[in-house]
Write a protein that holds these residues in place. Structure first.
Motif, PDB file in Angstrom:
ATOM      1  N   GLN A 173       0.829  -1.203   0.000  1.00  0.00           N
ATOM      2  CA  GLN A 173       0.000   0.000   0.000  1.00  0.00           C
ATOM      3  C   GLN A 173       0.865   1.256   0.000  1.00  0.00           C
ATOM      4  N   PHE A 174       1.946   1.232   0.760  1.00  0.00           N
ATOM      5  CA  PHE A 174       2.883   2.358   0.796  1.00  0.00           C
ATOM      6  C   PHE A 174       3.472   2.606  -0.594  1.00  0.00           C
ATOM      7  N   LEU A 175       3.915   1.551  -1.254  1.00  0.00           N
ATOM      8  CA  LEU A 175       4.484   1.695  -2.589  1.00  0.00           C
ATOM      9  C   LEU A 175       3.446   2.200  -3.581  1.00  0.00           C
ATOM     10  N   SER A 176       2.246   1.673  -3.499  1.00  0.00           N
ATOM     11  CA  SER A 176       1.191   2.060  -4.421  1.00  0.00           C
ATOM     12  C   SER A 176       0.853   3.535  -4.301  1.00  0.00           C
ATOM     13  N   ALA A 177       0.928   4.070  -3.091  1.00  0.00           N
ATOM     14  CA  ALA A 177       0.642   5.492  -2.889  1.00  0.00           C
ATOM     15  C   ALA A 177       1.684   6.364  -3.585  1.00  0.00           C
ATOM     16  N   LEU A 178       2.924   5.852  -3.692  1.00  0.00           N
ATOM     17  CA  LEU A 178       3.956   6.571  -4.440  1.00  0.00           C
ATOM     18  C   LEU A 178       3.783   6.341  -5.936  1.00  0.00           C
ATOM     19  N   SER A 179       3.688   5.069  -6.324  1.00  0.00           N
ATOM     20  CA  SER A 179       3.422   4.676  -7.706  1.00  0.00           C
ATOM     21  C   SER A 179       3.209   3.174  -7.759  1.00  0.00           C
ATOM     22  N   PRO A 180       2.096   2.709  -8.338  1.00  0.00           N
ATOM     23  CA  PRO A 180       1.893   1.259  -8.467  1.00  0.00           C
ATOM     24  C   PRO A 180       2.865   0.613  -9.439  1.00  0.00           C
ATOM     25  N   GLU A 181       3.705   1.417 -10.110  1.00  0.00           N
ATOM     26  CA  GLU A 181       4.688   0.886 -11.051  1.00  0.00           C
ATOM     27  C   GLU A 181       5.993   0.468 -10.370  1.00  0.00           C
ATOM     28  N   ILE A 182       6.175   0.809  -9.092  1.00  0.00           N
ATOM     29  CA  ILE A 182       7.404   0.433  -8.397  1.00  0.00           C
ATOM     30  C   ILE A 182       7.455  -1.088  -8.253  1.00  0.00           C
ATOM     31  N   PRO A 183       8.516  -1.732  -8.728  1.00  0.00           N
ATOM     32  CA  PRO A 183       8.604  -3.195  -8.602  1.00  0.00           C
ATOM     33  C   PRO A 183       8.728  -3.628  -7.142  1.00  0.00           C
ATOM     34  N   MET A 184       8.048  -4.719  -6.814  1.00  0.00           N
ATOM     35  CA  MET A 184       8.108  -5.291  -5.468  1.00  0.00           C
ATOM     36  C   MET A 184       8.431  -6.768  -5.576  1.00  0.00           C
ATOM     37  N   HIS A 185       9.303  -7.237  -4.693  1.00  0.00           N
ATOM     38  CA  HIS A 185       9.719  -8.638  -4.713  1.00  0.00           C
ATOM     39  C   HIS A 185       9.448  -9.258  -3.341  1.00  0.00           C
ATOM     40  N   VAL A 186       8.743 -10.373  -3.340  1.00  0.00           N
ATOM     41  CA  VAL A 186       8.468 -11.116  -2.111  1.00  0.00           C
ATOM     42  C   VAL A 186       9.501 -12.232  -1.998  1.00  0.00           C
ATOM     43  N   MET A 187      10.307 -12.185  -0.942  1.00  0.00           N
ATOM     44  CA  MET A 187      11.355 -13.175  -0.744  1.00  0.00           C
ATOM     45  C   MET A 187      10.918 -14.158   0.345  1.00  0.00           C
ATOM     46  N   GLY A 188      10.778 -15.417  -0.024  1.00  0.00           N
ATOM     47  CA  GLY A 188      10.459 -16.424   0.980  1.00  0.00           C
ATOM     48  C   GLY A 188      11.616 -16.585   1.957  1.00  0.00           C
ATOM     49  N   TYR A 189      11.317 -16.634   3.226  1.00  0.00           N
ATOM     50  CA  TYR A 189      12.355 -16.749   4.250  1.00  0.00           C
ATOM     51  C   TYR A 189      13.222 -17.984   4.036  1.00  0.00           C
ATOM     52  N   ILE A 190      14.529 -17.772   4.101  1.00  0.00           N
ATOM     53  CA  ILE A 190      15.500 -18.861   4.025  1.00  0.00           C
ATOM     54  C   ILE A 190      15.987 -19.156   5.437  1.00  0.00           C
ATOM     55  N   PRO A 191      15.697 -20.314   5.998  1.00  0.00           N
ATOM     56  CA  PRO A 191      16.102 -20.599   7.385  1.00  0.00           C
ATOM     57  C   PRO A 191      17.604 -20.421   7.597  1.00  0.00           C
ATOM     58  N   VAL A 192      17.944 -19.731   8.678  1.00  0.00           N
ATOM     59  CA  VAL A 192      19.346 -19.506   9.028  1.00  0.00           C
ATOM     60  C   VAL A 192      19.627 -20.126  10.396  1.00  0.00           C
ATOM     61  N   PRO A 193      20.881 -20.441  10.687  1.00  0.00           N
ATOM     62  CA  PRO A 193      21.231 -21.086  11.954  1.00  0.00           C
ATOM     63  C   PRO A 193      20.807 -20.259  13.160  1.00  0.00           C
ATOM     64  N   GLY A 194      20.271 -20.966  14.167  1.00  0.00           N
ATOM     65  CA  GLY A 194      19.929 -20.319  15.426  1.00  0.00           C
ATOM     66  C   GLY A 194      18.561 -19.674  15.473  1.00  0.00           C
ATOM     67  N   GLN A 195      17.775 -19.750  14.385  1.00  0.00           N
ATOM     68  CA  GLN A 195      16.444 -19.147  14.345  1.00  0.00           C
ATOM     69  C   GLN A 195      15.394 -20.238  14.141  1.00  0.00           C
ATOM     70  N   ASP A 196      14.221 -20.057  14.791  1.00  0.00           N
ATOM     71  CA  ASP A 196      13.195 -21.096  14.776  1.00  0.00           C
ATOM     72  C   ASP A 196      12.108 -20.884  13.725  1.00  0.00           C
ATOM     73  N   TRP A 197      12.145 -19.758  13.019  1.00  0.00           N
ATOM     74  CA  TRP A 197      11.088 -19.515  12.033  1.00  0.00           C
ATOM     75  C   TRP A 197      11.197 -20.483  10.873  1.00  0.00           C
ATOM     76  N   ARG A 198      10.066 -20.721  10.231  1.00  0.00           N
ATOM     77  CA  ARG A 198      10.025 -21.695   9.149  1.00  0.00           C
ATOM     78  C   ARG A 198       9.924 -21.003   7.791  1.00  0.00           C
ATOM     79  N   ARG A 199      10.342 -21.719   6.809  1.00  0.00           N
ATOM     80  CA  ARG A 199      10.210 -21.282   5.423  1.00  0.00           C
ATOM     81  C   ARG A 199       8.742 -21.362   5.013  1.00  0.00           C
ATOM     82  N   PRO A 200       8.193 -20.365   4.294  1.00  0.00           N
ATOM     83  CA  PRO A 200       6.787 -20.440   3.879  1.00  0.00           C
ATOM     84  C   PRO A 200       6.566 -21.562   2.882  1.00  0.00           C
TER      85      PRO A 200
END
Length: 247
Positions: A173-200
């Motif tokens: 929404q923030f980007l769209s307010a500036l311009s809906p043409e701004i490219p956006m990239h969704v990066m799936g989380y890559i598990p790293v050592p010592g963290q408990d979050w999961r990859r989507p």
């Protein structure tokens, strides 16, 4: 903190200067996949044995004569000599210049043509929890740079139990307010050592991308495993580079 390596990709005619060190302390930084980085806030990869002098940088770039000069990190904008190198790249090489990735903490740089800004969160509390820095600094910097004519793109790491759909939607929404043409990239989380979050999951990634497409027109995504992230050159020939200076 300074540049310790310069790489060259002949096919796409760009050189990349690599900086060590960062102003953020994000616990899930993908640089922590490299050995020796866990538990070192602001330094997500082992310290280089030496840093390049200004003259070494100039000579390497003069020899390569790339059409494009990129800067990576850590956080490349904190390198003390980045302004001089940007001026050199623009005035001596007539090259286009871009922060290949940045946390957006310093976009007010003369001779900088563009930047790929890695946002960390939309909500204020979560942003400070992850980065140790206020959200306003980054979002205001991005807005000013865009309005000044800089070529910008945005990305956000999607971590379902931490940086979830609400955070992605807020950024979109923030980007769209500036311009809906701004490219956006969704990066799936890559598990790293010592963290408990999961990859989507793949379904969660599809949902995230479709949500962002409601607000911005150009939405890309990546969904890498840890092994794939450490061998990017096998997936994308933009990562097939040679070292032309430094380690």
């Amino acid at each position: 903190m300074s540049f310790f390596r310069i790489t060259r990709n002949q096919k796409y005619d760009f050189a990349t200067l690599h900086n060590w060190g960062c102003t953020f302390s994000c616990p899930y930084c993908s640089y922590k996949l490299r050995s020796g980085s866990a538990g070192r806030p602001g330094f997500s990869s082992p310290r280089p044995q030496r840093f390049l002098s200004d003259e070494e940088i100039r000579q390497a770039l003069l020899s390569a004569k790339p059409a494009k000069v990129y800067f990576m990190g850590g956080e490349p904008s904190i390198a003390p000599n980045i302004r001089e190198i940007l001026a050199f790249a623009k005035n001596e090489l007539q090259a286009s210049t871009r922060l290949g990735h940045t946390n957006g903490s310093n976009l007010d740089l003369p001779y900088l043509d563009g930047a790929n800004v890695g946002f960390k969160a939309w909500s204020e509390k979560l942003h400070e929890q992850i980065t140790g820095q206020p959200k306003k600094l980054i979002y205001d910097n991005f807005s000013r740079a865009f309005k000044a004519g800089m070529d910008l793109a945005a990305n956000l790491v999607f971590i379902p139990e931490l940086v979830g759909l609400d955070e992605l939607e807020g950024l979109a929404q923030f980007l769209s307010a500036l311009s809906p043409e701004i490219p956006m990239h969704v990066m799936g989380y890559i598990p790293v050592p010592g963290q408990d979050w999961r990859r989507p999951s793949q379904d969660e990634m599809l949902e995230a991308v479709e949500l962002c497409k409601k607000y911005v027109k150009k939405v890309g995504s990546s969904h890498l495993s840890s092994e794939e992230a450490l061998n990017l050159q096998k997936r994308d020939d933009r990562f097939k580079v040679e070292i032309i200076a430094g380690e």
